[in-house]
Design a protein around this motif. Sequence first.
Motif, PDB file in Angstrom:
ATOM      1  N   PHE A 270       0.889  -1.147   0.117  1.00  0.00           N
ATOM      2  CA  PHE A 270       0.003  -0.045  -0.062  1.00  0.00           C
ATOM      3  C   PHE A 270       0.947   1.301   0.162  1.00  0.00           C
ATOM      4  CE2 PHE A 270      -2.887   3.101   1.841  1.00  0.00           C
ATOM      5  CZ  PHE A 270      -4.139   2.699   1.072  1.00  0.00           C
ATOM      6  N   ASP A 271       1.795   1.196   0.760  1.00  0.00           N
ATOM      7  CA  ASP A 271       2.853   2.538   0.949  1.00  0.00           C
ATOM      8  C   ASP A 271       3.617   2.653  -0.566  1.00  0.00           C
ATOM      9  OD1 ASP A 271       1.814   2.824   3.319  1.00  0.00           O
ATOM     10  OD2 ASP A 271       3.716   1.800   4.634  1.00  0.00           O
ATOM     11  N   THR A 272       4.136   1.529  -1.036  1.00  0.00           N
ATOM     12  CA  THR A 272       4.901   1.863  -2.075  1.00  0.00           C
ATOM     13  C   THR A 272       4.295   1.698  -3.422  1.00  0.00           C
ATOM     14  OG1 THR A 272       5.344  -0.609  -2.360  1.00  0.00           O
ATOM     15  CG2 THR A 272       6.902   0.640  -1.149  1.00  0.00           C
TER      16      THR A 272
ATOM     17  N   MET B 152      12.880   8.298  -2.117  1.00  0.00           N
ATOM     18  CA  MET B 152      12.310   8.500  -3.677  1.00  0.00           C
ATOM     19  C   MET B 152      12.137  10.101  -3.501  1.00  0.00           C
ATOM     20  SD  MET B 152       9.524   5.351  -3.627  1.00  0.00           S
ATOM     21  CE  MET B 152       9.784   5.462  -1.817  1.00  0.00           C
ATOM     22  N   TRP B 153      12.510  10.696  -4.524  1.00  0.00           N
ATOM     23  CA  TRP B 153      12.618  12.041  -4.875  1.00  0.00           C
ATOM     24  C   TRP B 153      12.272  12.401  -6.229  1.00  0.00           C
ATOM     25  CZ3 TRP B 153      16.757   9.597  -3.990  1.00  0.00           C
ATOM     26  CH2 TRP B 153      17.908  10.004  -4.900  1.00  0.00           C
ATOM     27  N   ALA B 154      11.966  13.635  -6.412  1.00  0.00           N
ATOM     28  CA  ALA B 154      11.699  14.265  -7.898  1.00  0.00           C
ATOM     29  C   ALA B 154      10.363  13.748  -8.394  1.00  0.00           C
ATOM     30  CB  ALA B 154      12.835  13.826  -8.773  1.00  0.00           C
ATOM     31  N   PRO B 155       9.294  14.289  -7.906  1.00  0.00           N
ATOM     32  CA  PRO B 155       8.038  13.600  -8.364  1.00  0.00           C
ATOM     33  C   PRO B 155       7.421  14.021  -9.587  1.00  0.00           C
ATOM     34  CG  PRO B 155       7.524  15.589  -6.645  1.00  0.00           C
ATOM     35  CD  PRO B 155       8.989  15.142  -6.579  1.00  0.00           C
ATOM     36  N   VAL B 156       7.148  12.954 -10.439  1.00  0.00           N
ATOM     37  CA  VAL B 156       6.779  13.426 -11.879  1.00  0.00           C
ATOM     38  C   VAL B 156       5.585  12.628 -12.032  1.00  0.00           C
ATOM     39  CG1 VAL B 156       6.947  13.097 -14.188  1.00  0.00           C
ATOM     40  CG2 VAL B 156       9.075  13.696 -12.557  1.00  0.00           C
ATOM     41  N   ASP B 157       4.293  13.093 -12.238  1.00  0.00           N
ATOM     42  CA  ASP B 157       2.828  12.324 -12.227  1.00  0.00           C
ATOM     43  C   ASP B 157       2.813  11.456 -11.206  1.00  0.00           C
ATOM     44  OD1 ASP B 157       2.488  13.712 -14.872  1.00  0.00           O
ATOM     45  OD2 ASP B 157       3.674  12.115 -15.735  1.00  0.00           O
ATOM     46  N   ASP B 158       2.510  10.224 -11.405  1.00  0.00           N
ATOM     47  CA  ASP B 158       2.412   9.438 -10.394  1.00  0.00           C
ATOM     48  C   ASP B 158       3.264   8.515  -9.682  1.00  0.00           C
ATOM     49  OD1 ASP B 158      -0.433  10.008 -10.415  1.00  0.00           O
ATOM     50  OD2 ASP B 158      -1.016   8.132 -11.287  1.00  0.00           O
ATOM     51  N   ALA B 159       4.755   8.941 -10.010  1.00  0.00           N
ATOM     52  CA  ALA B 159       5.969   8.246  -9.711  1.00  0.00           C
ATOM     53  C   ALA B 159       7.050   9.420  -9.080  1.00  0.00           C
ATOM     54  CB  ALA B 159       6.290   7.425 -10.679  1.00  0.00           C
ATOM     55  N   TYR B 160       8.135   8.795  -8.797  1.00  0.00           N
ATOM     56  CA  TYR B 160       9.172   9.686  -8.292  1.00  0.00           C
ATOM     57  C   TYR B 160      10.515   9.246  -9.409  1.00  0.00           C
ATOM     58  CZ  TYR B 160       7.383  11.203  -4.119  1.00  0.00           C
ATOM     59  OH  TYR B 160       6.428  11.939  -3.200  1.00  0.00           O
ATOM     60  N   ALA B 161      10.869  10.096  -9.934  1.00  0.00           N
ATOM     61  CA  ALA B 161      12.327   9.925 -10.948  1.00  0.00           C
ATOM     62  C   ALA B 161      13.607   9.409 -10.589  1.00  0.00           C
ATOM     63  CB  ALA B 161      12.204  11.376 -11.629  1.00  0.00           C
TER      64      ALA B 161
ATOM     65  N   LYS C 127      -0.037   4.826  -1.696  1.00  0.00           N
ATOM     66  CA  LYS C 127       0.487   6.386  -1.282  1.00  0.00           C
ATOM     67  C   LYS C 127       1.602   6.833  -1.959  1.00  0.00           C
ATOM     68  CE  LYS C 127      -1.092   5.841   3.476  1.00  0.00           C
ATOM     69  NZ  LYS C 127      -0.597   5.972   4.999  1.00  0.00           N
ATOM     70  N   LEU C 128       2.375   6.110  -2.427  1.00  0.00           N
ATOM     71  CA  LEU C 128       3.443   6.795  -3.246  1.00  0.00           C
ATOM     72  C   LEU C 128       2.954   7.614  -4.321  1.00  0.00           C
ATOM     73  CD1 LEU C 128       7.046   5.084  -4.695  1.00  0.00           C
ATOM     74  CD2 LEU C 128       5.308   6.012  -6.295  1.00  0.00           C
TER      75      LEU C 128
ATOM     76  N   VAL D 274       4.868  15.914  -3.179  1.00  0.00           N
ATOM     77  CA  VAL D 274       5.568  15.927  -2.149  1.00  0.00           C
ATOM     78  C   VAL D 274       7.050  15.775  -2.365  1.00  0.00           C
ATOM     79  CG1 VAL D 274       6.191  14.265  -0.314  1.00  0.00           C
ATOM     80  CG2 VAL D 274       3.687  14.992  -0.846  1.00  0.00           C
ATOM     81  N   PRO D 275       7.987  16.622  -2.205  1.00  0.00           N
ATOM     82  CA  PRO D 275       9.273  16.574  -2.769  1.00  0.00           C
ATOM     83  C   PRO D 275      10.005  15.237  -2.392  1.00  0.00           C
ATOM     84  CG  PRO D 275       8.938  18.530  -1.278  1.00  0.00           C
ATOM     85  CD  PRO D 275       7.622  17.518  -1.196  1.00  0.00           C
ATOM     86  N   GLU D 276       9.835  14.667  -1.231  1.00  0.00           N
ATOM     87  CA  GLU D 276      10.726  13.387  -0.930  1.00  0.00           C
ATOM     88  C   GLU D 276       9.780  12.531  -0.024  1.00  0.00           C
ATOM     89  OE1 GLU D 276      15.281  12.113   0.713  1.00  0.00           O
ATOM     90  OE2 GLU D 276      14.580  14.490   0.343  1.00  0.00           O
ATOM     91  N   TYR D 277       9.934  11.106  -0.516  1.00  0.00           N
ATOM     92  CA  TYR D 277       9.030  10.179   0.422  1.00  0.00           C
ATOM     93  C   TYR D 277      10.155   8.887   0.451  1.00  0.00           C
ATOM     94  CZ  TYR D 277       5.553   6.642   0.635  1.00  0.00           C
ATOM     95  OH  TYR D 277       4.615   5.717   1.200  1.00  0.00           O
ATOM     96  N   TRP D 278      10.178   8.491   1.837  1.00  0.00           N
ATOM     97  CA  TRP D 278      10.881   7.419   2.529  1.00  0.00           C
ATOM     98  C   TRP D 278       9.837   6.373   2.913  1.00  0.00           C
ATOM     99  CZ3 TRP D 278      14.794  10.020   6.387  1.00  0.00           C
ATOM    100  CH2 TRP D 278      15.597  10.760   5.591  1.00  0.00           C
ATOM    101  N   VAL D 279      10.096   5.338   2.537  1.00  0.00           N
ATOM    102  CA  VAL D 279       9.207   3.950   2.809  1.00  0.00           C
ATOM    103  C   VAL D 279      10.462   2.997   3.722  1.00  0.00           C
ATOM    104  CG1 VAL D 279       7.943   1.773   2.478  1.00  0.00           C
ATOM    105  CG2 VAL D 279       7.539   3.904   0.965  1.00  0.00           C
ATOM    106  N   VAL D 280      10.186   2.847   5.019  1.00  0.00           N
ATOM    107  CA  VAL D 280      11.029   2.234   5.695  1.00  0.00           C
ATOM    108  C   VAL D 280      10.537   0.745   5.765  1.00  0.00           C
ATOM    109  CG1 VAL D 280      12.101   1.935   8.105  1.00  0.00           C
ATOM    110  CG2 VAL D 280      11.615   4.214   7.272  1.00  0.00           C
TER     111      VAL D 280
END
Length: 190
Positions: free
Chosen positions: A125-127, A155-164, A130-131, A139-145
Amino acid sequence: MTEVLPLNNSHLPLKLRLEDYLRLDEAGAFEEYRKTELIEGEIFFMNAQHRPHAVIKSRLHVRIAAALAALGHGWEAVVEGSIAIPPHNSPEPDIVVTSEPDGKGLIPLDSVKLIIEVSDATLTFDTKRKLAMYARNGVPEYWVVDVNARVIHQMWAPVDDAYAESRDIAFGERLTAATIPTLSVDTSAL
């Protein structure tokens, strides 16, 4: 004025708006569920946090809070603060770094610098869901522990529904934020 909608022969899901979710919450509609969050217009019950999840979240929060205080930018790490992401989202991440920790109501999205989800039972769900929501909303930066694999997906550099951009940091390695200058966290005690 009434909006004219095309005739529909199938059932369509109704996405709850943020303001309606907050009204329901204030009226006590979710009291017996303890904690909920609104994701893409759907209400999700949040499970109890078991010790591995709670301990890792607590240890990570202490380290991030200390590192942010040392930087002196005025950013603060908040535990389980709900974020306003109109029109259909109010997630409650494990840790959120914000420039506006004080005030009433939900944390404003434009103040969010980093979101961290600690995952032991919610990794998919988180990856996935929510991602996509966090990236789509900038959201500029996202961490999933990942508690079970003992790795942090950064993850960082959001583009559409993902992080580049992304990288994985194993527990024990130093984790340096990609979007917060000089924020670095020791993960050896996680």
